[in-house]
Enzyme design. Structure first.
Site, PDB file in Angstrom:
ATOM      1  N   ARG A  21      47.289  47.619   5.547  1.00  0.00           N
ATOM      2  CA  ARG A  21      47.098  46.246   5.073  1.00  0.00           C
ATOM      3  C   ARG A  21      48.093  45.297   5.720  1.00  0.00           C
ATOM      4  O   ARG A  21      49.272  45.605   5.825  1.00  0.00           O
ATOM      5  CB  ARG A  21      47.276  46.172   3.558  1.00  0.00           C
ATOM      6  CG  ARG A  21      46.235  46.944   2.770  1.00  0.00           C
ATOM      7  CD  ARG A  21      46.660  46.982   1.317  1.00  0.00           C
ATOM      8  NE  ARG A  21      45.875  47.889   0.512  1.00  0.00           N
ATOM      9  CZ  ARG A  21      44.925  47.483  -0.335  1.00  0.00           C
ATOM     10  NH1 ARG A  21      44.653  46.211  -0.466  1.00  0.00           N
ATOM     11  NH2 ARG A  21      44.258  48.369  -1.041  1.00  0.00           N
ATOM     12  N   SER A 137      35.853  55.795 -20.953  1.00  0.00           N
ATOM     13  CA  SER A 137      36.219  54.780 -19.973  1.00  0.00           C
ATOM     14  C   SER A 137      35.148  54.649 -18.886  1.00  0.00           C
ATOM     15  O   SER A 137      34.716  55.655 -18.309  1.00  0.00           O
ATOM     16  CB  SER A 137      37.570  55.190 -19.356  1.00  0.00           C
ATOM     17  OG  SER A 137      37.951  54.315 -18.315  1.00  0.00           O
ATOM     18  N   HIS A 217      38.174  38.822 -15.579  1.00  0.00           N
ATOM     19  CA  HIS A 217      37.386  38.008 -14.648  1.00  0.00           C
ATOM     20  C   HIS A 217      36.409  37.090 -15.370  1.00  0.00           C
ATOM     21  O   HIS A 217      35.431  36.635 -14.780  1.00  0.00           O
ATOM     22  CB  HIS A 217      36.653  38.900 -13.641  1.00  0.00           C
ATOM     23  CG  HIS A 217      37.606  39.555 -12.698  1.00  0.00           C
ATOM     24  ND1 HIS A 217      38.131  38.917 -11.596  1.00  0.00           N
ATOM     25  CD2 HIS A 217      38.195  40.772 -12.737  1.00  0.00           C
ATOM     26  CE1 HIS A 217      38.978  39.716 -10.976  1.00  0.00           C
ATOM     27  NE2 HIS A 217      39.039  40.845 -11.651  1.00  0.00           N
ATOM     28  N   THR A 245      43.889  37.842 -18.629  1.00  0.00           N
ATOM     29  CA  THR A 245      45.023  37.465 -17.769  1.00  0.00           C
ATOM     30  C   THR A 245      45.210  35.960 -17.796  1.00  0.00           C
ATOM     31  O   THR A 245      44.250  35.204 -18.027  1.00  0.00           O
ATOM     32  CB  THR A 245      44.798  37.923 -16.314  1.00  0.00           C
ATOM     33  OG1 THR A 245      45.964  37.610 -15.547  1.00  0.00           O
ATOM     34  CG2 THR A 245      43.606  37.225 -15.665  1.00  0.00           C
ATOM     35  N   LYS A 248      44.480  34.455 -13.298  1.00  0.00           N
ATOM     36  CA  LYS A 248      43.281  34.197 -12.490  1.00  0.00           C
ATOM     37  C   LYS A 248      42.747  32.809 -12.849  1.00  0.00           C
ATOM     38  O   LYS A 248      43.321  31.823 -12.393  1.00  0.00           O
ATOM     39  CB  LYS A 248      42.316  35.360 -12.637  1.00  0.00           C
ATOM     40  CG  LYS A 248      42.901  36.595 -11.899  1.00  0.00           C
ATOM     41  CD  LYS A 248      42.173  37.901 -12.043  1.00  0.00           C
ATOM     42  CE  LYS A 248      42.943  38.993 -11.280  1.00  0.00           C
ATOM     43  NZ  LYS A 248      42.523  40.363 -11.610  1.00  0.00           N
ATOM     44  N   THR A 278      61.860  41.763 -19.660  1.00  0.00           N
ATOM     45  CA  THR A 278      62.136  40.348 -19.917  1.00  0.00           C
ATOM     46  C   THR A 278      60.834  39.586 -20.124  1.00  0.00           C
ATOM     47  O   THR A 278      59.860  39.815 -19.404  1.00  0.00           O
ATOM     48  CB  THR A 278      62.925  39.759 -18.728  1.00  0.00           C
ATOM     49  OG1 THR A 278      64.130  40.515 -18.590  1.00  0.00           O
ATOM     50  CG2 THR A 278      63.266  38.302 -18.942  1.00  0.00           C
ATOM     51  N   THR A 363      38.927  50.544  -2.606  1.00  0.00           N
ATOM     52  CA  THR A 363      38.579  49.544  -3.620  1.00  0.00           C
ATOM     53  C   THR A 363      37.088  49.613  -3.955  1.00  0.00           C
ATOM     54  O   THR A 363      36.694  49.423  -5.104  1.00  0.00           O
ATOM     55  CB  THR A 363      38.959  48.129  -3.113  1.00  0.00           C
ATOM     56  OG1 THR A 363      40.334  48.167  -2.715  1.00  0.00           O
ATOM     57  CG2 THR A 363      38.784  47.097  -4.189  1.00  0.00           C
TER      58      THR A 363
END
Ligand code: PLP
Length: 408
Positions: A21, A137, A217, A245, A248, A278, A363
């Protein structure tokens, strides 16, 4: 032991597999989204249009969000001052958790430093809270969910992607009295397909399982207030734990879960990834708070976002380019070969100022290598026309398959 040689050979192996990458070095310019300045390896620069950002709605440059972040630094300083339990709970943590609980119609929410950490920490601790828990899952769940489930160390059953018949088979085969949890996502980000949330809930109820839904997403983007696909479908109250999240569509950083007070409290008290780190600093919590509030009140942004995605899919299809169809905002175009995929991506960037990252194995499965476009409300028709023209040229140049057939 030649340690360096061992590290080098690990890198060589990745390089041989074509998986080495290289970062695209970008300067995002305030007010210019989705344009950015790309710095080449020789130090020279070029303006590009970013087509693969997860800043799905451009919230990373919404003045409301940026002003809140700047004001927070001026008012409270840079860091949070500690872990949540030891001097690091700032007032904005409290406000943001209340805002997120409200977004999902839940009693409570709990912040983590990222979506990854929220999944890993929560899924690894539920097996301690519920001894003998079996986690079901989806095979395409995100790496952070897999890490949590593995780290929990309890039994797990993997069901075929979005395959409710297979899920039911596994649920039915498990001991009736064992505690169970079904972990899945709403929008799967590589194909852009959407889970059957109602069907999964029905099975979970039938077999007495809890549900854990990753809406990473979807939060900010679906539902009247941006609560995700479960909000859109009127199902939020039937999901036990919703995870999201702030990095995004909300354009900042951080992750969270939302659910019943008892569930959130137990995870808060026991999850290592929550306790021993933290907490998010004032700029991030204030920015996220402003972003969540703003998106709750701006459904028109979600409409424009969906329209932009549909328009780009339509333009690719009209040009005969092989869009992998789905019902979401994600626009994957199949290349089907890792070398071509990387080459097209490199040429788009160098020759056309189009930045889209190639998505290769691991991926996605081998043979399904693709370019994954994420048009935002700020991608114009003109940008789309230029993109499609560039893609047509490269498709001809690289002799890649179009729709309904293969290149010679
Ligand atoms: C990106 C992603 C995460 C992790 O979220 P971050 O906030 O980026 O750490 C979790 N789940 C899914 C499905 C994701 O795509």
């Amino acid at each position: 032991m030649d340690y360096k040689a061992a590290f080098r050979s690990a890198v060589d192996q990745i390089r041989e597999e074509g998986r080495y990458r290289v970062f695209a070095d970008l300067k995002r310019q305030r007010g210019q989204f989705p344009r950015a300045t790309w710095t080449r390896q020789d130090g020279s620069e070029r303006e590009v249009v970013v087509w693969c950002s997860n800043d799905y709605l451009g919230q990373g440059q919404n003045p409301v969000v940026m002003d809140a972040m700047k004001a927070a630094v001026d008012a409270h300083g840079s860091g949070s001052g500690g872990t949540r339990n030891i001097s690091g709970t700032n007032h904005d943590h409290v406000l943001l958790e209340a805002e997120l609980a409200d977004l999902h119609g839940k009693d409570a929410a709990l912040l983590f430093t990222s979506g990854y950490v929220s999944n890993e920490a929560s899924l690894s601790v539920v097996q301690k809270i519920l001894p003998g828990l079996i986690i079901f899952s989806d095979e395409q769940n995100h790496a952070s969910m897999i890490a949590g489930i593995r780290n929990g160390g309890g039994p797990r059953k993997i069901f075929k992607h979005n395959d409710l018949a297979h899920l039911e088979e596994l649920l039915a085969a498990a001991p009736a009295d064992a505690p169970k949890l079904v972990a899945f996502e709403s929008v799967y980000s590589m194909d852009g397909d959407i889970a059957d949330i109602a069907g999964t809930i029905a099975l979970a109820k039938k077999y007495g399982a809890m549900t854990y839904l990753d809406e990473v997403h979807a939060v900010g983007m679906y539902g009247p207030r941006g609560g995700g696909v479960a909000e859109r479908d009127g199902l939020m109250d039937q999901i036990d734990i919703i995870e999201g999240t702030l990095g995004k569509a909300f354009g900042v950083m951080g992750g969270y879960i939302a659910g019943d007070a008892e569930v959130i409290d137990a995870i808060r008290l026991m999850a290592s990834g929550f306790i021993f780190t933290t907490s998010l600093p004032p700029a991030l919590t204030a920015g996220a708070l402003a972003s969540v509030r703003w998106l709750k009140a701006h459904p028109e942004v979600r409409e424009i976002h969906q329209e932009r995605a549909a328009t780009l899919k339509g333009m690719f299809k009209a040009a005969g380019l092989p869009v992998m169809d789905n019902d979401s905002h994600i626009v994957p175009v199949l290349v089907g070969d890792p070398v071509h995929c990387k080459m097209i991506s490199d040429m788009l960037l160098a020759d056309f100022g189009v930045y889209v990252q190639p998505i290769n194995y691991p991926t996605v499965p081998r043979g399904t290598e693709r370019l994954r476009f994420t048009p935002t409300p700020f991608h114009t028709d003109d940008m789309m026309r230029k993109l499609v023209a560039a893609m047509e040229k490269l498709w001809a140049h690289c002799n890649v398959a179009r729709m309904g057939g293969h290149a010679a």
